[in-house]
Design a protein around this motif. Structure first.
Motif, short mmCIF file in Angstrom:
data_model
loop_
_atom_site.label_atom_id
_atom_site.label_comp_id
_atom_site.label_asym_id
_atom_site.label_seq_id
_atom_site.Cartn_x
_atom_site.Cartn_y
_atom_site.Cartn_z
N ALA A 94 32.61 29.15 44.73
CA ALA A 94 32.82 29.11 43.28
C ALA A 94 31.87 30.07 42.56
O ALA A 94 32.30 30.90 41.76
CB ALA A 94 32.63 27.69 42.77
N LYS A 95 30.60 29.95 42.87
CA LYS A 95 29.57 30.74 42.19
C LYS A 95 29.79 32.25 42.38
O LYS A 95 29.65 33.04 41.44
CB LYS A 95 28.20 30.34 42.71
N GLU A 96 30.15 32.64 43.60
CA GLU A 96 30.34 34.06 43.88
C GLU A 96 31.71 34.56 43.41
O GLU A 96 31.95 35.77 43.38
CB GLU A 96 30.17 34.33 45.37
N GLY A 97 32.58 33.64 43.06
CA GLY A 97 33.89 34.03 42.54
C GLY A 97 34.87 34.50 43.59
O GLY A 97 35.64 35.43 43.35
N VAL A 98 34.88 33.85 44.75
CA VAL A 98 35.79 34.27 45.81
C VAL A 98 37.25 34.21 45.35
O VAL A 98 38.06 35.05 45.72
CB VAL A 98 35.58 33.42 47.09
N VAL A 99 37.58 33.24 44.52
CA VAL A 99 38.92 33.18 43.91
C VAL A 99 38.91 33.84 42.53
O VAL A 99 39.77 34.66 42.21
CB VAL A 99 39.40 31.72 43.79
N ALA A 100 37.93 33.51 41.74
CA ALA A 100 37.92 33.90 40.32
C ALA A 100 37.96 35.41 40.11
O ALA A 100 38.55 35.89 39.12
CB ALA A 100 36.69 33.32 39.64
#
Length: 496
Positions: A94-100
């Motif tokens: 979440a923090k690294e934004g793997v999806v975002a």
């Protein structure tokens, strides 16, 4: 007295030690104002993938999930308990934004290149948390395109959040006892209610069962044929945090992916909201499958890269017959052959990624769009099968040490088998290629591509397969697998 101890293989910064990935990032972002920032970030991720993330993955894999069916007082709770390390890997994603990162589209049509390159580093050090991320990304795309209700729009925000406290994942529930590929055999009923629909049926293979939402197929009362399934948005829990009329029967005892909770469950009046047109769920869910199949390809080559890195490291320290094995001519040839095979897989995969990025950014041409349709199933099946072969060769390169469980090497092969099967077996996806070239325009694109090939044998085989398929579409299916491999080889000939 035995005083010899073999130096174990070492994984070092997985970005700095990957010429293909470094070249990919440089070629796509060399003219971007943030080039230095981007390369610096990848260097940080490469270090984390070789240290902190990898250690968390090792620990998570040793602590498989546990299903707690009842609380101490006999209440049915169906709670799936996962390890603290598994939860940390979720927070990192979440923090690294793997999806975002795919949805902020900071880099336009190249946003998928950046995001999937991060996934490539993350996967092999994630204990396969990449699996729920794949389904999350696919669900996010469907909700971005088709989400209508406040609940669906709210879910999209959670699925694409970079805040670990608000980040959600999604499941993808298609497989039933009747199978997963021929979804027309699905038995789940979708009954109309005052608030939408309620689902009744059993889902035989549900990964990411700890997610907050899922996408599921069901058949409404209005369906005129078995093939008329609809896609549904399914919140797993109600306002009190209890499962929404969902009974979890057991967790699967799987060959690999041991940290990933995969369950059998029954939907017994589970509230659901339809997404997309009624009766067109298979077509609607194709949006998810395009993304999850490309995820599968990225994870496959990531896994192969990890096995190669282990073997390359080991080959520099393992001494036999008077020299380190990296200097032995036959072993050296093996390493070179494996690296050449891997390069082709890398090129094919990121070609597909680049087309997906263009489609989502609205910059894709008609030819590229049709190419994406035909190349996605081919990329998935080919990278999975060939990555499995590479990993098998790498494990063999360790000799007996490769067969020892606590080296972590056997898990690479077991986990890789999931990539071969998930999102379509080789035969299923080969037939999907045939479906794609039923479109005359897509057929001509592939025909032109083969004509441009300098490999005369490749052209001859294509002409033979095309003739057989057109003469008898049913019996012509027998050559689908060979054609899929040939197509993959064609598109992997050079960097995109």
């Amino acid at each position: 007295m035995d005083t010899f101890f073999q130096t174990p293989p070492v994984i070092e910064n997985t970005f700095l030690n990957d010429p293909l990935l470094k070249g990919l990032i440089k070629s796509h972002f060399s003219e971007h104002k943030d080039q230095t920032k981007i390369e610096t970030q990848f260097t940080v991720w490469g270090d984390l993938a070789a240290t902190e993330w990898l250690q968390l993955a090792h620990l998570a894999s040793k602590q498989p999930p546990v299903l707690i069916s009842y609380d101490p007082w006999g209440n049915r709770i169906d709670h799936i308990q996962t390890s603290a390390e598994w939860k940390q890997l979720e927070a990192i994603a979440a923090k690294e934004g793997v999806v975002a990162r795919a949805y902020s589209r900071e880099y336009g049509e190249k946003s998928r290149i950046e995001q999937m390159s991060l996934l490539y580093l993350y996967h092999s050090s994630s204990a396969v948390f990449s699996c729920p991320l794949a389904m999350t990304d696919g669900a996010a795309r469907v909700l971005e395109k088709m989400g209508q209700t406040p609940e669906q729009k709210n879910a999209f925000k959670h699925l694409t959040s970079r805040d670990p406290k608000s980040f959600w994942t999604s499941g993808q529930w298609m497989t039933e006892k009747t199978g997963g590929s021929d979804v027309s055999l699905s038995q789940t009923e979708a009954r109309t209610t005052a608030d939408g629909h309620a689902l009744y049926g059993m889902k035989w293979f549900t990964s990411a069962t700890t997610s907050q939402i899922s996408m599921a197929l069901g058949r409404t009362e209005n369906a005129k044929s078995a093939a008329e399934l609809s896609l549904f948005f399914v919140p797993l829990r109600n306002e009190k945090g209890a499962l929404n009329n969902i009974l979890i029967h057991r967790l699967k005892d799987k060959m690999g992916t041991h940290a990933l909770p995969t369950a059998e469950l029954t939907l017994n009046g589970t509230p659901a909201q339809m997404i997309g047109p009624e009766g067109q769920g298979v077509k609607t869910i194709a949006t998810i499958l395009n993304i999850t199949r490309i995820y599968n390809s990225i994870c496959s080559i990531s896994q192969a890269r990890r096995a190669l890195d282990y073997l390359q490291s080991y080959s520099k320290s393992r001494f036999a017959f008077g020299r380190v094995i990296a200097e032995q001519p036959l072993h050296k040839k093996l390493l070179n052959d494996l690296e050449n095979q891997f390069t082709r897989l890398f090129n094919l995969t990121f070609y597909s990624v680049s087309l997906l990025g263009k489609e989502e950014a609205g910059t894709i041409s008609d030819v590229e769009k049709k190419t994406l349709r035909l190349i996605t199933p081919v990329t998935k099946l080919y990278t999975a099968k060939k990555s499995y072969e590479i990993i098998s060769e790498c494990i063999e390169g360790f000799g007996g040490a490769g067969y020892i469980e606590d080296t972590g090497l056997p898990a690479l092969l077991r986990d890789m088998m999931a990539m071969v099967i998930w999102e379509g077996t080789t035969n299923v996806l080969s037939l999907d290629l045939l479906r794609s070239i039923k479109d005359p325009g897509t057929f001509e694109i592939l025909n032109d591509k083969f004509k441009q090939s300098k490999n005369l044998d490749c052209q001859t085989r294509w002409q033979k397969y095309a003739k057989e398929i057109q003469a008898d579409p049913i019996q012509g299916q027998a050559c689908a697998r060979d054609l899929a491999y040939l197509t993959a080889q064609l598109y992997s000939e050079s960097p995109f």
